[in-house]
Design a protein around this motif. Structure first.
Motif, PDB file in Angstrom:
ATOM      1  N   MET B  65       0.775  -1.348   0.056  1.00  0.00           N
ATOM      2  CA  MET B  65      -0.006   0.021  -0.020  1.00  0.00           C
ATOM      3  C   MET B  65       0.911   1.173  -0.062  1.00  0.00           C
ATOM      4  SD  MET B  65      -1.366   0.017   4.001  1.00  0.00           S
ATOM      5  CE  MET B  65      -0.804  -1.142   5.106  1.00  0.00           C
ATOM      6  N   LYS B  66       0.421   2.240  -0.498  1.00  0.00           N
ATOM      7  CA  LYS B  66       1.143   3.427  -0.589  1.00  0.00           C
ATOM      8  C   LYS B  66       0.771   4.437   0.334  1.00  0.00           C
ATOM      9  CE  LYS B  66       1.571   5.865  -4.683  1.00  0.00           C
ATOM     10  NZ  LYS B  66       1.897   7.394  -4.870  1.00  0.00           N
ATOM     11  N   VAL B  67       1.506   5.439   0.885  1.00  0.00           N
ATOM     12  CA  VAL B  67       1.360   6.534   1.697  1.00  0.00           C
ATOM     13  C   VAL B  67       1.594   7.730   1.156  1.00  0.00           C
ATOM     14  CG1 VAL B  67       1.073   7.301   4.207  1.00  0.00           C
ATOM     15  CG2 VAL B  67       0.802   4.902   3.888  1.00  0.00           C
ATOM     16  N   ASP B  68       0.928   8.830   0.893  1.00  0.00           N
ATOM     17  CA  ASP B  68       1.608   9.899   0.601  1.00  0.00           C
ATOM     18  C   ASP B  68       1.254  10.991   1.684  1.00  0.00           C
ATOM     19  OD1 ASP B  68       2.295   8.916  -2.018  1.00  0.00           O
ATOM     20  OD2 ASP B  68       0.861  10.295  -3.082  1.00  0.00           O
ATOM     21  N   ILE B  69       2.023  11.885   2.165  1.00  0.00           N
ATOM     22  CA  ILE B  69       1.833  12.834   2.907  1.00  0.00           C
ATOM     23  C   ILE B  69       2.267  14.270   2.281  1.00  0.00           C
ATOM     24  CG2 ILE B  69       2.291  13.729   5.355  1.00  0.00           C
ATOM     25  CD1 ILE B  69       3.042  10.816   6.159  1.00  0.00           C
ATOM     26  N   LYS B  70       1.243  15.039   2.104  1.00  0.00           N
ATOM     27  CA  LYS B  70       1.482  16.419   1.848  1.00  0.00           C
ATOM     28  C   LYS B  70       1.049  17.474   2.419  1.00  0.00           C
ATOM     29  CE  LYS B  70       1.009  14.426  -3.022  1.00  0.00           C
ATOM     30  NZ  LYS B  70       0.095  14.374  -4.142  1.00  0.00           N
ATOM     31  N   PHE B  71       1.712  18.593   2.458  1.00  0.00           N
ATOM     32  CA  PHE B  71       1.310  19.655   3.281  1.00  0.00           C
ATOM     33  C   PHE B  71       1.921  20.953   2.552  1.00  0.00           C
ATOM     34  CE2 PHE B  71       2.457  22.532   6.805  1.00  0.00           C
ATOM     35  CZ  PHE B  71       0.793  22.991   7.298  1.00  0.00           C
ATOM     36  N   ASN B  72       1.002  22.018   2.299  1.00  0.00           N
ATOM     37  CA  ASN B  72       1.047  23.099   1.737  1.00  0.00           C
ATOM     38  C   ASN B  72       1.401  24.276   2.177  1.00  0.00           C
ATOM     39  OD1 ASN B  72      -1.521  23.660   2.381  1.00  0.00           O
ATOM     40  ND2 ASN B  72      -2.322  23.534   0.257  1.00  0.00           N
ATOM     41  N   GLY B  73       1.255  24.155   3.877  1.00  0.00           N
ATOM     42  CA  GLY B  73       1.428  25.280   4.577  1.00  0.00           C
ATOM     43  C   GLY B  73       0.034  25.560   5.276  1.00  0.00           C
ATOM     44  N   LYS B  74      -0.954  25.133   4.885  1.00  0.00           N
ATOM     45  CA  LYS B  74      -2.365  25.492   5.141  1.00  0.00           C
ATOM     46  C   LYS B  74      -3.205  24.002   5.447  1.00  0.00           C
ATOM     47  CE  LYS B  74      -2.847  29.921   3.343  1.00  0.00           C
ATOM     48  NZ  LYS B  74      -3.682  30.935   2.508  1.00  0.00           N
ATOM     49  N   GLN B  75      -2.824  23.130   4.662  1.00  0.00           N
ATOM     50  CA  GLN B  75      -3.690  21.772   4.386  1.00  0.00           C
ATOM     51  C   GLN B  75      -2.828  20.548   4.475  1.00  0.00           C
ATOM     52  OE1 GLN B  75      -6.484  20.844   1.175  1.00  0.00           O
ATOM     53  NE2 GLN B  75      -8.012  20.922   2.948  1.00  0.00           N
TER      54      GLN B  75
END
Lengths: 99, 136
Positions: B65-75
């Protein structure tokens, strides 16, 4: 997860240690359920449990229900902050016996 | 600060600890997550657990399974991808809290912690695609 059991009279205290997730719930049940089935009052000391997810909470619920069914009880002792937070998120603090 | 990290894990219960470690390692990079890290890690771990338990019915598999974690400064956006049985979103409901029984709490926890939960199917190269969002 590791554990230590101490017994005094009709009270068995299980000191659980580590992280309790789906990977260790069967092991946790294997430790706790026979004590309940033997009619002992079981104290679960959760001071050293740093993480518990819904699977761990399920073990607490099943243990509580099994004990009630057999006329004994499971008491949660020295619950760590992180575990208490999850118990409260599940709104189980009024259901489970906490001391 | 922006974050964009991903990692694949074997679909098995013993991966849950690795997934939590990965999430903690990523979320430690920005102090904005300091107060919510434990909650977010729990939500992600519950979602991963659902893949092992439900998408694969707890059966052994060689899949990942693949886990992506992204953050743009607000979300914060956490995405999980798997190739298990297609999820039926309308069947995935948290259990009622007054129905005291073991199981069914994971989805409730995810809903409590995250601001938005989106189930998608037929994502490219995967079968299930779960998106968890939390605003900061």
């Amino acid at each position: 997860m590791s554990y230590k059991i101490t017994e005094e009279g009709n009270v068995a205290t299980v000191h659980l240690d580590g992280e309790i997730d789906m990977d260790v719930t069967e092991k946790a049940k294997e430790v706790i359920m026979p004590l309940i089935e033997s009619g002992k009052e079981v104290h679960l000391n959760l001071k050293e449990v740093q993480y518990m997810d819904s699977s761990g909470i399920s073990v607490l619920i099943e243990s509580h229900q099994k004990a009630a069914e057999l006329g004994t009880k499971v008491i949660l002792k020295e619950i760590s902050k992180s575990v208490l937070k999850v118990i409260m998120m599940a709104k189980l603090e009024q259901i489970l016996i906490i001391e | 600060m922006t974050i964009d990290e991903h990692k694949e894990f074997a679909v098995q219960s013993s991966s849950l600890k690795e997934i939590r470690s990965f999430a903690r390692e990523v979320l430690t990079k920005d102090p904005v997550f300091q107060n919510s890290m434990d909650d977010v890690v729990l939500a992600l771990a519950e979602a991963a657990q659902n893949i092992v338990k439900h998408a694969y019915s707890g059966q052994p598999t060689g899949d990942t399974m693949k886990v992506d974690i992204k953050f743009n400064g607000k979300q914060l956006i956490i995405e999980l991808f798997d190739k298990g049985s297609p999820a039926i979103p309308q069947n995935i409901k948290p259990r009622k809290l007054d129905d005291i029984k073991a199981g069914g709490l994971g989805t409730f926890f995810i809903g409590q912690i995250m601001d938005e939960v989106i189930f998608k199917t037929a994502a490219t190269d995967w079968v299930n695609h779960l998106i968890l969002k939390k605003n900061y």
